[in-house]
Each structure stands twice: as structure tokens, then as C-alpha cells.
Design a protein around this motif. Structure first.
Motif, PDB file in Angstrom:
ATOM      1  N   CYS A  94       0.816  -1.201   0.000  1.00  0.00           N
ATOM      2  CA  CYS A  94       0.000   0.000   0.000  1.00  0.00           C
ATOM      3  C   CYS A  94       0.860   1.266   0.000  1.00  0.00           C
ATOM      4  O   CYS A  94       0.522   2.248  -0.650  1.00  0.00           O
ATOM      5  CB  CYS A  94      -0.933  -0.031   1.208  1.00  0.00           C
ATOM      6  SG  CYS A  94      -2.158   1.284   1.234  1.00  0.00           S
ATOM      7  N   SER A  98       0.487   4.406  -2.397  1.00  0.00           N
ATOM      8  CA  SER A  98       0.158   5.681  -1.754  1.00  0.00           C
ATOM      9  C   SER A  98       1.145   6.769  -2.159  1.00  0.00           C
ATOM     10  O   SER A  98       0.756   7.914  -2.381  1.00  0.00           O
ATOM     11  CB  SER A  98       0.158   5.530  -0.231  1.00  0.00           C
ATOM     12  OG  SER A  98      -0.853   4.651   0.179  1.00  0.00           O
ATOM     13  N   ALA A 123      -5.621  -2.013  -7.893  1.00  0.00           N
ATOM     14  CA  ALA A 123      -5.229  -2.364  -6.525  1.00  0.00           C
ATOM     15  C   ALA A 123      -6.382  -3.030  -5.792  1.00  0.00           C
ATOM     16  O   ALA A 123      -6.180  -3.967  -5.017  1.00  0.00           O
ATOM     17  CB  ALA A 123      -4.755  -1.123  -5.771  1.00  0.00           C
ATOM     18  N   VAL A 128      -4.901  -5.285  -2.749  1.00  0.00           N
ATOM     19  CA  VAL A 128      -3.858  -4.535  -2.050  1.00  0.00           C
ATOM     20  C   VAL A 128      -4.476  -3.738  -0.903  1.00  0.00           C
ATOM     21  O   VAL A 128      -3.960  -3.728   0.206  1.00  0.00           O
ATOM     22  CB  VAL A 128      -3.103  -3.580  -3.009  1.00  0.00           C
ATOM     23  CG1 VAL A 128      -2.187  -2.644  -2.248  1.00  0.00           C
ATOM     24  CG2 VAL A 128      -2.319  -4.386  -4.013  1.00  0.00           C
ATOM     25  N   TRP A 129      -5.591  -3.077  -1.172  1.00  0.00           N
ATOM     26  CA  TRP A 129      -6.207  -2.242  -0.134  1.00  0.00           C
ATOM     27  C   TRP A 129      -6.698  -3.106   1.019  1.00  0.00           C
ATOM     28  O   TRP A 129      -6.606  -2.719   2.174  1.00  0.00           O
ATOM     29  CB  TRP A 129      -7.354  -1.420  -0.686  1.00  0.00           C
ATOM     30  CG  TRP A 129      -7.040  -0.537  -1.858  1.00  0.00           C
ATOM     31  CD1 TRP A 129      -7.820  -0.375  -2.962  1.00  0.00           C
ATOM     32  CD2 TRP A 129      -5.908   0.322  -2.076  1.00  0.00           C
ATOM     33  NE1 TRP A 129      -7.240   0.501  -3.848  1.00  0.00           N
ATOM     34  CE2 TRP A 129      -6.068   0.953  -3.326  1.00  0.00           C
ATOM     35  CE3 TRP A 129      -4.768   0.609  -1.336  1.00  0.00           C
ATOM     36  CZ2 TRP A 129      -5.142   1.853  -3.847  1.00  0.00           C
ATOM     37  CZ3 TRP A 129      -3.838   1.507  -1.861  1.00  0.00           C
ATOM     38  CH2 TRP A 129      -4.038   2.114  -3.095  1.00  0.00           C
ATOM     39  N   ALA A 132      -4.016  -3.995   3.511  1.00  0.00           N
ATOM     40  CA  ALA A 132      -3.299  -2.863   4.102  1.00  0.00           C
ATOM     41  C   ALA A 132      -3.645  -2.707   5.580  1.00  0.00           C
ATOM     42  O   ALA A 132      -4.768  -2.975   6.005  1.00  0.00           O
ATOM     43  CB  ALA A 132      -3.652  -1.583   3.359  1.00  0.00           C
ATOM     44  N   ASP A 136      -1.401   2.329   6.912  1.00  0.00           N
ATOM     45  CA  ASP A 136      -1.139   2.426   5.478  1.00  0.00           C
ATOM     46  C   ASP A 136      -2.284   3.151   4.780  1.00  0.00           C
ATOM     47  O   ASP A 136      -2.061   3.975   3.892  1.00  0.00           O
ATOM     48  CB  ASP A 136      -0.975   1.042   4.848  1.00  0.00           C
ATOM     49  CG  ASP A 136       0.261   0.312   5.347  1.00  0.00           C
ATOM     50  OD1 ASP A 136       1.235   0.985   5.723  1.00  0.00           O
ATOM     51  OD2 ASP A 136       0.246  -0.923   5.355  1.00  0.00           O
ATOM     52  N   LEU A 137      -3.486   2.826   5.162  1.00  0.00           N
ATOM     53  CA  LEU A 137      -4.661   3.476   4.563  1.00  0.00           C
ATOM     54  C   LEU A 137      -4.725   4.945   4.942  1.00  0.00           C
ATOM     55  O   LEU A 137      -5.144   5.783   4.141  1.00  0.00           O
ATOM     56  CB  LEU A 137      -5.933   2.750   4.954  1.00  0.00           C
ATOM     57  CG  LEU A 137      -6.050   1.326   4.402  1.00  0.00           C
ATOM     58  CD1 LEU A 137      -7.284   0.631   4.957  1.00  0.00           C
ATOM     59  CD2 LEU A 137      -6.058   1.323   2.887  1.00  0.00           C
ATOM     60  N   LEU A 140      -2.574   6.780   2.592  1.00  0.00           N
ATOM     61  CA  LEU A 140      -3.232   6.971   1.306  1.00  0.00           C
ATOM     62  C   LEU A 140      -4.212   8.124   1.388  1.00  0.00           C
ATOM     63  O   LEU A 140      -4.286   8.975   0.553  1.00  0.00           O
ATOM     64  CB  LEU A 140      -3.952   5.691   0.869  1.00  0.00           C
ATOM     65  CG  LEU A 140      -4.711   5.785  -0.437  1.00  0.00           C
ATOM     66  CD1 LEU A 140      -3.774   6.069  -1.607  1.00  0.00           C
ATOM     67  CD2 LEU A 140      -5.502   4.518  -0.676  1.00  0.00           C
TER      68      LEU A 140
END
Length: 140
Positions: A94, A98, A123, A128-129, A132, A136-137, A140
Motif C-alpha cells: 500500500c 500511496s 489495486a 492490495v487495499w 493494508a 497504510d490506509l 493513502l
């Protein structure tokens, strides 16, 4: 050293290119010759074709920090990340994605929004999301 590295760019390992960009970004010094050489079609294609998601993410973060708003370079980074996601050949994290999205936003590259949307969709398809971590999110 920059001049020598730039002359050898076609032979350079993508990780070395992205690490060099990162080093210059950390010192807030724009490596004009390196960026100009990297934007030449042959160099850019070679760098992108051999890059992994981390190389792409690091290069994206570096050009964002340097304020280098090249639609050609940003578009190439995004398109290659989408290609890697669709191929499933290398698993991006991620943070790498990002960094690419952040660079497009900070450089106000509105013309690259279609590639960002493709990246987000690819993604999502490759989960991928979903894998995460919350931090990590937040990045983003």
C-alpha cells in the motif's frame, strides 16, 4: 557523481535510480540532468520496464518532494504500477501505491487522474487495499 551516473542511466539498476532520486529529494536538491535524462523516451521505458513497485513508489515520492511536475514521468510510473498489478507478477504494498497517488496530488497533475483511478481499481482487484494496515490506509 551526478553527471557520471546520468551518463550511465541506460545501464543503471532501477533501484539505484529511485534511491538516487530519494537522496536528492531528502536534501531538497533537484537533480536536473538526471530528471532530464530520465524523461527521454528510451531511458524512461527502460527504467519503467525493469522497475518493481517499490522502485516506482520511491521515484514517485521523490519527484513529489522535488516538485518535479512531469506528466510524462508521473503517467509512466502510474501506468507501470497498474501493469504490474494486473499481471500479478510482483506484489506491491500500500505504501508504494500511496506514494504514487500522493505525488500526483501534491504536484496537482490533474491530467493523470485517469491513471490514478486505474491504479485504484487494479489495486482493489488485486486486494492490495484489503491487506493494508490502518496506518497504510491513513497514508493513502
Amino acid at each position: 557523481m551526478l553527471a557520471a551516473f546520468t551518463k550511465q542511466l541506460l545501464k543503471a539498476v532501477p533501484q539505484d535510480v529511485s534511491n538516487t532520486l530519494l537522496a536528492y529529494a531528502r536534501f531538497r536538491h533537484v537533480p536536473v540532468p538526471l530528471l532530464a535524462a530520465l524523461e527521454q523516451q528510451e531511458c524512461l521505458q527502460q527504467f519503467l520496464a525493469a522497475s518493481n513497485p517499490q522502485d516506482l513508489g520511491n521515484a514517485g515520492w521523490a519527484v513529489g518532494m522535488l516538485g518535479h511536475s512531469s506528466q510524462q514521468l508521473a503517467g509512466g510510473l502510474l501506468r507501470q504500477a497498474v501493469k504490474l498489478l494486473q499481471q500479478g507478477s510482483s506484489r506491491p504494498i500500500c505504501t508504494d501505491l500511496s506514494n504514487l497517488c500522493w505525488a500526483v496530488a501534491v504536484l496537482d497533475l490533474r491530467q493523470n487522474v485517469p491513471e490514478v483511478l486505474q491504479l485504484a481499481q487494479a489495486a482493489g482487484s488485486s486486494r492490495v487495499w484489503g491487506s493494508a494496515k490502518p496506518e497504510d490506509l491513513l497514508q493513502l
